[in-house]
Design an enzyme around this catalytic site. Structure first.
Site, mmCIF file in Angstrom:
data_model
loop_
_atom_site.group_PDB
_atom_site.id
_atom_site.type_symbol
_atom_site.label_atom_id
_atom_site.label_comp_id
_atom_site.label_asym_id
_atom_site.label_seq_id
_atom_site.Cartn_x
_atom_site.Cartn_y
_atom_site.Cartn_z
ATOM 1 N N HIS A 285 0.615 -1.034 -0.127
ATOM 2 C CA HIS A 285 0.321 0.161 0.175
ATOM 3 C C HIS A 285 0.980 1.140 -0.071
ATOM 4 O O HIS A 285 1.001 2.488 0.253
ATOM 5 C CB HIS A 285 -0.932 0.308 1.100
ATOM 6 C CG HIS A 285 -1.873 -1.172 1.085
ATOM 7 N ND1 HIS A 285 -2.961 -1.283 0.817
ATOM 8 C CD2 HIS A 285 -1.544 -2.347 2.042
ATOM 9 C CE1 HIS A 285 -3.251 -2.688 0.833
ATOM 10 N NE2 HIS A 285 -1.984 -3.183 2.070
ATOM 11 N N SER B 165 15.255 19.754 -16.531
ATOM 12 C CA SER B 165 14.128 20.059 -16.764
ATOM 13 C C SER B 165 14.764 22.113 -17.962
ATOM 14 O O SER B 165 15.553 22.618 -17.043
ATOM 15 C CB SER B 165 13.225 20.761 -15.026
ATOM 16 O OG SER B 165 12.581 21.816 -15.413
ATOM 17 N N LYS C 271 16.605 20.109 -11.575
ATOM 18 C CA LYS C 271 16.392 18.826 -11.262
ATOM 19 C C LYS C 271 17.248 17.976 -12.176
ATOM 20 O O LYS C 271 17.384 18.614 -12.642
ATOM 21 C CB LYS C 271 14.602 19.143 -12.578
ATOM 22 C CG LYS C 271 13.788 20.258 -11.752
ATOM 23 C CD LYS C 271 13.802 19.111 -10.823
ATOM 24 C CE LYS C 271 12.675 18.096 -10.905
ATOM 25 N NZ LYS C 271 11.056 18.260 -11.147
ATOM 26 N N GLU D 298 9.274 7.492 -16.535
ATOM 27 C CA GLU D 298 8.426 7.647 -16.924
ATOM 28 C C GLU D 298 7.865 7.227 -18.458
ATOM 29 O O GLU D 298 6.519 6.411 -18.572
ATOM 30 C CB GLU D 298 8.196 9.312 -16.536
ATOM 31 C CG GLU D 298 8.628 9.317 -15.179
ATOM 32 C CD GLU D 298 8.580 10.453 -15.470
ATOM 33 O OE1 GLU D 298 8.511 11.610 -13.978
ATOM 34 O OE2 GLU D 298 9.320 11.459 -15.724
#
Length: 604
Positions: free
Chosen positions: A281, A400, A406, A413
């Site tokens: 979870h 970025s 970043k 992804e």
């Protein structure tokens, strides 16, 4: 051509032309007002198999002469003076819409017609095509170009050219050995098929790759090319092409799967002592090692091995014909052996409508990419500051355009995102075949886009996942800090009480009460005082409380599939065995390049 439709009556001389004589009902010679100054007749009718044409003097055409069969007008002294120019098939368009542009270079242009929305450009009419419309066999009208453009699968079928040529070569060899095609003709056809692959000429605008290849052969061999389609339908031909494609893609996927499993096993062997929380979870649950994570990821892909291997279709469909086979004396076993399938399909009616092999491969791909997405999700989370267990190498970390600090896990992804495409392809195939009657239906042409994307998608994701995982690094210190409070070892404390004779459900409740007491007092479970524990129950002992140590918790789980060292070693060995099995399965699949080399030399 004197006497046919009325010849030009001027005395023979430069520029004298003879009329063609093939005027359709309601059509006649061009009106004088529509003639360009250098044209004797504006509109002429072509030979029956050719597109309508306009002629102009060949002198202005220089080296672009040719296609003499399309030239109905000749110089009276015997030499062709005009070169063909493609035009709309009926001169009605010229008359009613005035499609003659300014004669800057003396050209006459066809009437422009906008294509219907969503329809590809119509096929070119200045070269012979072999479109199989309903009138093709009877000599009737050809398909409308808009219908051809809408129904053509050639933009996607181009990817099946190699499979189509290899299947045709095997079929040709069988026809020759069966005496259905003379050996000399078979040799000429095979040479042209090889040339189509090696020289890669542009495919003509045909309905599909099968007819495009046949048209190329016809341009070189004439009527002889038609022998290749003996005892064959495009129904069983495309079934073979797609099975060869799936088999090749499955082999590539098995190779990548082998490398990925080997990488996961190698990384697991190096990360036995790196500890971090395991999650349920997305909450910290129990202590595990990074090696255990690698083994978990590998276990998913090891299950995919059998699915992908099974998807490498073992059945050879060619010979089913349109649906009922053929009355000609073919031998399907010859083709099966040449293409190295395990067996021939059992029933022609089922064969031409069967896409189970495509569904199997699409499902295997979707499931493998679901697994890849799960791995990617773990990596993405673990790279965040909130987790911090992993660090991306500079080679794969993305930046970025605005935020200089970043380090984004874009690669993972994208791996997670591409899973959606695999699921979509599977869904598209299922919906396409849902509710179809028996036999072949043109709906099945819609399998191309989904199926042809599936294999390269699977191969690329497996490859990029392996590349990415080889460039992430665990932070052992950050993982240990996440386990310091001992809460993730609460189950071990309860099990230690159980070993001391306390029923598990009672031990579970007692340990839960101790965890709550430690939280209220800001004490880590791994440092809980014995007197505090005995306030809850006197059966707590120093040995029971020592079970809250994270490293001991990992080491104690010696059961098969557990986190103990011996168990993890066995899991790593299993992954290595799966990697070898995947490599072996991939190498056992007959590859297209090898088949092509064998078919070039096979006896006719």
């Amino acid at each position: 051509m004197p006497g046919v439709g009325g010849a030009h009556r001027r005395p023979p001389g430069a520029g004298a032309l003879h009329g063609h004589g093939r005027w359709a009902t309601g059509e006649g010679p061009a009106r004088p007002a529509l003639r360009a100054a250098h044209l004797r007749r504006l509109l002429v009718q072509p030979a029956a198999a050719r597109a309508a044409s306009v002629q102009r003097r060949a002198g202005a055409d220089r080296h672009r002469r040719g296609d003499l069969e399309a030239l109905p007008g000749f110089d009276a002294r015997g030499g062709p003076q005009l070169a063909a120019r493609a035009l709309q098939p009926r001169p009605l368009h010229v008359r009613s819409r005035g499609s003659i542009r300014s004669s800057r270079r003396g050209r006459l242009h066809p009437h422009p017609r906008a294509a219907a929305p969503g329809v590809l450009a119509a096929a070119r009419r200045n070269r012979p095509v072999t479109v199989v419309g309903s009138g093709a066999a009877s000599g009737g009208a050809q398909l409308l170009p808009e219908v051809l453009a809408f129904s053509s699968s050639l933009p996607l079928d181009r990817q099946l050219l190699r499979e189509d040529v290899i299947g045709s070569m095997a079929h040709l060899i069988m026809l020759s050995r069966a005496g259905l095609v003379p050996r000399e003709a078979a040799g000429a056809i095979r040479s042209e098929l090889v040339r189509v692959l090696e020289e890669a000429p542009g495919l003509p605008e045909e309905e599909d790759v099968h007819m495009a290849v046949e048209t190329l052969l016809a341009r070189s061999l004439g009527e002889t090319a038609g022998m290749l389609h003996t005892a064959r339908s495009r129904n069983d031909q495309v079934a073979l092409d797609l099975r060869l494609h799936v088999r090749e893609q499955a082999a590539l996927a098995l190779e990548e799967l082998s490398l990925l499993l080997g990488e996961l096993a190698e990384r697991a062997g190096r990360e036995r002592d790196t500890l971090l929380p395991g999650y349920t979870h997305r909450q910290r649950a129990q202590p595990v090692s990074a090696a255990y994570y690698f083994c978990a990821w590998g276990a998913m892909f090891a299950r995919d091995l059998e699915l992908i291997r099974t998807a490498a279709s073992p059945e050879m469909p060619l010979g089913a014909g349109a649906l009922a086979g053929t009355s000609l004396p073919i031998d399907r076993e010859v083709v099966r052996k040449l293409l190295r399938f395990e067996r021939v399909t059992a029933n022609g009616l089922d064969t031409v409508g069967d896409r189970d092999f495509a569904l199997d491969f699409a499902y295997a791909t979707a499931r493998a990419l679901l697994h890849a997405g799960r791995v990617a999700a773990d990596v993405i989370d673990f790279c965040t500051a909130e987790f911090g267990y992993l660090r991306l190498d500079d080679e794969i970390a993305m930046g970025s355009s605005m935020m200089p600090q970043k380090r984004n896990p874009d690669l993972f992804e994208l791996i997670r995102g591409k899973c959606g495409r695999a699921v979509g392809n599977l869904n598209a195939l299922i919906v396409t075949v849902k509710g179809l009657p028996g036999g072949y239906n043109r709906d099945l042409q819609e399998d191309r886009q989904a199926l042809l994307e599936t294999g390269p998608l699977l191969v690329s994701v497996l490859r990029m996942l392996r590349l990415g995982l080889g460039r992430v690094r665990f932070d052992p210190e950050r993982g240990r800090k996440a386990l310091e409070d001992g809460a993730t070892a609460a189950t071990d404390v309860a099990e230690a009480l159980t070993q001391a004779g306390v029923p598990f459900r009672t031990a579970y409740k007692l340990t839960g009460a101790l965890v709550r007491r430690c939280m209220d007092q800001g004490i880590a479970l791994s440092r809980a005082p014995l007197d505090l524990a005995r306030q809850i129950d006197p059966r707590f002992t120093p040995e029971v409380l020592r079970a809250a140590d994270a490293a001991d918790s990992v080491a104690r789980k010696r059961n098969a599939g557990g986190t103990g060292r011996a168990s993890v070693d066995a899991q790593i060995a299993s992954l290595r065995a799966s990697a070898r099995a995947a490599a072996s399965a991939g190498s056992a699949v007959p590859r297209l390049d090898r088949l092509l080399a064998e078919l070039k030399e096979a006896a006719l």
